[in-house]
Write a protein that holds these residues in place. Sequence first.
Motif, PDB file in Angstrom:
ATOM      1  N   ILE A   1      -3.857  20.066 -43.906  1.00  0.00           N
ATOM      2  CA  ILE A   1      -4.355  18.754 -44.572  1.00  0.00           C
ATOM      3  C   ILE A   1      -5.546  18.491 -43.596  1.00  0.00           C
ATOM      4  CG2 ILE A   1      -4.317  16.690 -45.589  1.00  0.00           C
ATOM      5  CD1 ILE A   1      -1.072  17.257 -45.918  1.00  0.00           C
ATOM      6  N   VAL A   2      -6.566  19.086 -43.740  1.00  0.00           N
ATOM      7  CA  VAL A   2      -7.714  18.854 -42.919  1.00  0.00           C
ATOM      8  C   VAL A   2      -9.057  19.048 -43.431  1.00  0.00           C
ATOM      9  CG1 VAL A   2      -6.748  19.862 -40.599  1.00  0.00           C
ATOM     10  CG2 VAL A   2      -8.046  21.331 -42.176  1.00  0.00           C
ATOM     11  N   PRO A   3     -10.286  18.675 -43.297  1.00  0.00           N
ATOM     12  CA  PRO A   3     -11.510  18.733 -43.924  1.00  0.00           C
ATOM     13  C   PRO A   3     -12.071  19.847 -44.318  1.00  0.00           C
ATOM     14  CG  PRO A   3     -11.934  17.879 -41.857  1.00  0.00           C
ATOM     15  CD  PRO A   3     -10.330  17.875 -41.992  1.00  0.00           C
ATOM     16  N   ASP A   4     -11.784  21.175 -43.335  1.00  0.00           N
ATOM     17  CA  ASP A   4     -12.149  22.270 -43.312  1.00  0.00           C
ATOM     18  C   ASP A   4     -11.852  23.096 -44.570  1.00  0.00           C
ATOM     19  OD1 ASP A   4     -11.491  21.507 -40.505  1.00  0.00           O
ATOM     20  OD2 ASP A   4     -13.350  22.826 -40.219  1.00  0.00           O
ATOM     21  N   GLY A   5     -10.815  22.800 -45.349  1.00  0.00           N
ATOM     22  CA  GLY A   5     -10.216  23.456 -46.493  1.00  0.00           C
ATOM     23  C   GLY A   5     -11.303  23.288 -47.814  1.00  0.00           C
ATOM     24  N   PRO A   6     -11.540  21.894 -48.051  1.00  0.00           N
ATOM     25  CA  PRO A   6     -12.460  21.602 -49.143  1.00  0.00           C
ATOM     26  C   PRO A   6     -13.793  22.080 -48.676  1.00  0.00           C
ATOM     27  CG  PRO A   6     -11.122  19.959 -48.690  1.00  0.00           C
ATOM     28  CD  PRO A   6     -10.799  20.768 -47.700  1.00  0.00           C
ATOM     29  N   LEU A   7     -14.387  21.989 -47.349  1.00  0.00           N
ATOM     30  CA  LEU A   7     -15.668  22.207 -46.775  1.00  0.00           C
ATOM     31  C   LEU A   7     -15.786  23.861 -47.211  1.00  0.00           C
ATOM     32  CD1 LEU A   7     -18.189  21.617 -45.062  1.00  0.00           C
ATOM     33  CD2 LEU A   7     -16.725  22.504 -43.180  1.00  0.00           C
ATOM     34  N   LEU A   8     -15.023  24.489 -46.669  1.00  0.00           N
ATOM     35  CA  LEU A   8     -15.269  25.836 -47.044  1.00  0.00           C
ATOM     36  C   LEU A   8     -15.331  26.400 -48.440  1.00  0.00           C
ATOM     37  CD1 LEU A   8     -13.347  27.612 -44.109  1.00  0.00           C
ATOM     38  CD2 LEU A   8     -15.719  27.280 -44.137  1.00  0.00           C
ATOM     39  N   PHE A   9     -14.430  25.709 -49.381  1.00  0.00           N
ATOM     40  CA  PHE A   9     -14.416  26.307 -50.809  1.00  0.00           C
ATOM     41  C   PHE A   9     -15.964  25.814 -51.184  1.00  0.00           C
ATOM     42  CE2 PHE A   9     -13.879  24.879 -54.958  1.00  0.00           C
ATOM     43  CZ  PHE A   9     -13.366  26.028 -55.561  1.00  0.00           C
ATOM     44  N   PHE A  10     -16.330  24.546 -51.033  1.00  0.00           N
ATOM     45  CA  PHE A  10     -17.561  24.203 -51.477  1.00  0.00           C
ATOM     46  C   PHE A  10     -18.970  24.896 -51.022  1.00  0.00           C
ATOM     47  CE2 PHE A  10     -14.870  20.780 -53.335  1.00  0.00           C
ATOM     48  CZ  PHE A  10     -15.046  20.911 -54.576  1.00  0.00           C
ATOM     49  N   LEU A  11     -18.871  25.035 -49.759  1.00  0.00           N
ATOM     50  CA  LEU A  11     -19.910  25.826 -49.106  1.00  0.00           C
ATOM     51  C   LEU A  11     -20.101  27.277 -49.607  1.00  0.00           C
ATOM     52  CD1 LEU A  11     -19.884  24.758 -45.494  1.00  0.00           C
ATOM     53  CD2 LEU A  11     -21.861  24.474 -46.989  1.00  0.00           C
ATOM     54  N   THR A  12     -18.647  27.904 -49.795  1.00  0.00           N
ATOM     55  CA  THR A  12     -18.916  29.227 -50.388  1.00  0.00           C
ATOM     56  C   THR A  12     -19.313  29.347 -51.836  1.00  0.00           C
ATOM     57  OG1 THR A  12     -17.013  29.738 -48.926  1.00  0.00           O
ATOM     58  CG2 THR A  12     -17.377  31.470 -50.336  1.00  0.00           C
ATOM     59  N   ALA A  13     -18.814  28.309 -52.705  1.00  0.00           N
ATOM     60  CA  ALA A  13     -19.203  28.426 -53.836  1.00  0.00           C
ATOM     61  C   ALA A  13     -20.563  28.045 -54.188  1.00  0.00           C
ATOM     62  CB  ALA A  13     -18.417  27.205 -54.634  1.00  0.00           C
ATOM     63  N   GLY A  14     -21.355  27.187 -53.268  1.00  0.00           N
ATOM     64  CA  GLY A  14     -22.584  26.831 -53.427  1.00  0.00           C
ATOM     65  C   GLY A  14     -23.329  28.316 -53.015  1.00  0.00           C
ATOM     66  N   MET A  15     -23.071  28.864 -51.863  1.00  0.00           N
ATOM     67  CA  MET A  15     -23.832  29.999 -51.534  1.00  0.00           C
ATOM     68  C   MET A  15     -23.594  31.243 -52.526  1.00  0.00           C
ATOM     69  SD  MET A  15     -25.526  29.039 -48.942  1.00  0.00           S
ATOM     70  CE  MET A  15     -25.444  27.767 -47.950  1.00  0.00           C
ATOM     71  N   ALA A  16     -22.498  31.324 -53.035  1.00  0.00           N
ATOM     72  CA  ALA A  16     -22.310  32.253 -54.096  1.00  0.00           C
ATOM     73  C   ALA A  16     -23.002  32.114 -55.356  1.00  0.00           C
ATOM     74  CB  ALA A  16     -20.619  32.284 -54.527  1.00  0.00           C
ATOM     75  N   ALA A  17     -23.388  30.956 -55.749  1.00  0.00           N
ATOM     76  CA  ALA A  17     -24.435  30.622 -56.877  1.00  0.00           C
ATOM     77  C   ALA A  17     -25.779  30.845 -56.536  1.00  0.00           C
ATOM     78  CB  ALA A  17     -24.258  29.121 -57.107  1.00  0.00           C
ATOM     79  N   LEU A  18     -26.142  30.648 -55.202  1.00  0.00           N
ATOM     80  CA  LEU A  18     -27.295  30.939 -54.988  1.00  0.00           C
ATOM     81  C   LEU A  18     -27.689  32.760 -54.783  1.00  0.00           C
ATOM     82  CD1 LEU A  18     -28.510  28.270 -52.433  1.00  0.00           C
ATOM     83  CD2 LEU A  18     -28.918  28.504 -54.917  1.00  0.00           C
ATOM     84  N   ALA A  19     -26.717  33.224 -54.296  1.00  0.00           N
ATOM     85  CA  ALA A  19     -26.617  34.585 -53.986  1.00  0.00           C
ATOM     86  C   ALA A  19     -26.780  35.442 -55.380  1.00  0.00           C
ATOM     87  CB  ALA A  19     -25.257  35.141 -53.360  1.00  0.00           C
ATOM     88  N   ARG A  20     -26.382  34.947 -56.361  1.00  0.00           N
ATOM     89  CA  ARG A  20     -26.413  35.433 -57.689  1.00  0.00           C
ATOM     90  C   ARG A  20     -27.888  35.271 -58.073  1.00  0.00           C
ATOM     91  NH1 ARG A  20     -26.047  34.020 -63.360  1.00  0.00           N
ATOM     92  NH2 ARG A  20     -25.189  35.883 -64.495  1.00  0.00           N
ATOM     93  N   LEU A  21     -28.686  34.422 -57.793  1.00  0.00           N
ATOM     94  CA  LEU A  21     -29.954  33.981 -58.048  1.00  0.00           C
ATOM     95  C   LEU A  21     -30.984  35.085 -57.049  1.00  0.00           C
ATOM     96  CD1 LEU A  21     -32.481  32.548 -59.401  1.00  0.00           C
ATOM     97  CD2 LEU A  21     -32.255  30.894 -57.470  1.00  0.00           C
TER      98      LEU A  21
END
Length: 511
Positions: free
Chosen positions: A132-152
């Motif tokens: 239960i640390v902040p890195d879990g949500p951090l990595l999920f949302f960073l990866t989701a954001g970069m995946a969205a931009l990689a599609r563009l």
Amino acid sequence: MTAAPGDKPFSFLPDDPARAALALVLGFTLLRVAFAALLGFGVDESYTLGQARRLALSYFDHPPLHLWLAHASMAVFGTTWAVRLPFILLFAGTSWLLFALTRRLFGGWEGVWAVLALNASLFFLASPGTWIVPDGPLLFFLTAGMAALARLFFPWEGETPSAWIAWTLAGFCFGFAGLSKYSAVFVVAGLAIFLFATPHRRWLAHPAPYAGALVAVLAISPVIVWNIANDWVSLRFQAGRGGGRGLTLSAFAQMLAGQFVWLAPWIAVPLATIAAQNLARLKDERRLFLMALAAPTILYFTLQSLWSGWALPHWPMPGWFFAFPLLGAWMVANPAASPSPHAWARWSTALAVVLALGIGTLGATGLLTRLGVPSRADPTLDAFDWTALRPILAARGVARGSGPVVVGLTWNEGGKIDLAVGDAADVMVIGPDPRGFAFRQVRRAYQGADVLIVALAGTWARQQAALQGQFAVIGEPERLSIGRGGRPEIDLVIVPARGLKSLAPVSLAAR
């Protein structure tokens, strides 16, 4: 299409890369569930769960997202090991997003190898993957954001992605990454470097990125509002951790070694080597994209140790996360390398399983101390829950709505105490570093109260003299020992005190 023998890490995996990736994610998720069920809560987790009992816009140590998630999880599971399940499932999603990102940049089997390497790494297996640390949500949302931009940025043939959807989704994800941990800014800075360094800078003339930035600011607004109301204390605390202490080569060496150990040497060596090799291949925009995302976090936190005198080796890990697709691409491109990628896959997976189950078993049983290892040398002792305190304090009148206030002397000991008894009594912290406890303690409400001080015997010995002015009367300490399996491992004191004058040092007493 049947996979070539060199493509798959293991022959038993399905021939479809997506199904193979899902199989790996499922397997490692089950391993994490077993690990979570065996191992008690660490110091940071105990403290986080205690702070998460009370919902707030934000918190002293970190932004609030992982605490909000912990609060919701405790409402369902209490403070059992199962409170970790949402974080385990979140990392399963992160692993799939990494596969999707790597598949877009390099190919499906490259994504499978990246997922395997990520999940076999000690840090990513344990910390953001289970705890239960902040890195879990951090990595999920960073990866989701970069995946969205990689599609563009890197559309497949026939794709016509919408800039508005990509940038708005990315802004939402980056905002939630900022709600998870302040260091998200370094990865987003890497995205800016990529944009300025490539023809993708044309997007800066489009309104969509600015709409996404507005969405990000709105998402992170609870942190801004809380910091304004509290004199920016959280940001000042985190910025102060990098304060200058002069050139310290020893701290730099420890930082390098710490990253090497946290990643696991068998992961760290190929990961760092391949990342370095890609410095010569930055004309490839896909590789530049990943290196730009990785470099600011790794370089800043590693070099910071040179002037700060200390740093924690997990701080650069969000940067290393974005190097795993490069490792996956190398594994597929070099099936005949020596040592064999397939042998590496077998050994890395086996070591991950053995270490997770082994550490979990040691933590659950206290086997090291049973074998004669001193408690202070047992690395699993921090994951020992102080649940034995609950009936002991209940026998002394500590109960919901009545009885004395329970007081710890440090934030980390306060977290352990709070995890054990915090739903039955108020737990406060007296001392020079109360951390988040200072922002949930209503001092006037406890003026003149009777308390029970609970502390490690060594902490009590160090702070006893300084406490004299904070109470009308301090009683005699009662000494006790608690441990796993009924064996004494840590020495505590319980000290009754009357007439509480101040819960905090003078510098905080005015709050």
